[in-house]
Scaffold this motif. Sequence first.
Motif: not given
Length: 189
Positions: A55-66, A136-147
């Motif tokens: 479940e947490p792995g799927a949620v983290m991947l979902m953050s990335w692709f979103i 912190g890896w939970s929020y790295v997709p937020l930063v990458a998406g922002g960039v």
Amino acid sequence: MKTVPTTLVKTGRALSWLSTLSLWLAGIGLVVMTAIVAWQVFCRYVLNDSPSWTEPGAVMLMSWFIFLGAAVGVRENYHLGFDVLLYVVPKGGKKWLRMISDLVALAFGVGMIWYGVELVRLTWDTILPSLQISGGWSYVPLVAGGVLISLFALERIVLRLAGEPIDDLLDEMPPAEVAAELDTANVKA
């Protein structure tokens, strides 16, 4: 005929490559997330032993692709916008409304970076127990998406200011309702 500066052409190619890569990574992430969820369902209902990491792995991947997909949407001008005014203002006004939209997307991307970095910093020393990685890896997709959103919005702004006709195709497109009717008419013909 006006020539595009070499720097803009090279930057455009690099950003196009980055956009394509982001889209592919988002698609792969979606497929992998689907496989992880399928594995979780199989384990839970068939093996009666659900892995804790799925479940947490799927949620983290979902953050990335979103966030990767949202960034590509900004580059391709598929992001959310209030387009009603675009149907009633003259062509010159449309350019400025689209510029405002891109400036808002840029500001949003910068906000994602700013607050995302703060979230990464605040949670870096925590450990996600099921994945055994930093929180912190939970929020790295937020930063990458922002960039990426910032880069792609800035590209649109720079191209528009350089006089490139990036809005011409959009100005020729009919409103969504008319386009839907035209599409339906083409199917019937």
